[in-house]
Design a protein around this motif. Sequence first.
Motif: not given
Length: 282
Positions: A173-178, A180-181, A188-189, A277-282
Amino acid sequence: MRGRHIAVTGATAGIGRAASIELARRGARLTLFCRSPEKAAILERDIREHGGEVSIIIMDMADLASVREAAKTFLLRNETLDVLLNNAGIVNTSRKESAQGYEETLAVNHFAPFLLTGLLLPALRSGRAARIVNVSSGAHAFVKDMGYNDMQAQKKYSTFHEYGRSKLANILFTRHLAQLLADDHITVNCLHPGAVSTSLGTQNSGLMGKVLPLLLKPFFRTPEKGAETSLYLCSSEEVTEVSGEYFVNCKAVKPRRWARDEAAAARLWDYTEQILDFHYPL
């Protein structure tokens, strides 16, 4: 940390409590997401007695509806958020289910912080160079893949496997979110706090819940020592531009190979968004 607004989950005991008290001592303004109102009130009193600024939001991470409501409460304040420390976690010695019927270890350790982080992204984006810090564990070494054929441990339950799987999820999760952001000025670490003498596991009944923590306590580091890497990632200027890394003893190290698998991280992301059922507001 003076003037910085930091939100912490799992703050009433162990590493979370130690980190919260130290962050308040350094001048941070705290919002603590806590399950127990009684324990939260004690911690709030202790922090205020030392001059800290703190507010409490009650949230049960085993209930995703509670997570959504807690995030809504926070966002209605229209406050910026500089750091989110996803610290809360559990380990169960037998299979239990969350309020929504998911295997509880995965629900609390992965689904809940995934959801909370996504819901709080607007507040993090309004902060200055915000940080997301996820407490993972070296236990990710126990599990080489997520095991989608039995993600809810309905066929077979193992304490070490389910805990390890949830900690592997934290790193992926950390690696993918990093990634995306990367253009959002949000880092994100994640980290391994070491073997720490905390309340982790004491929610279990019987021998494992009472005797085992006492037997293992002499081999554990203190919560204050265990909180050092969390504090480092929340506050150090040395990691201002660092994102997507896994830290041990305040140093970036490589997690196991399977925790660095980008395809696995993307698959887990898609699976989790579908489940919630939640999509990140990216």
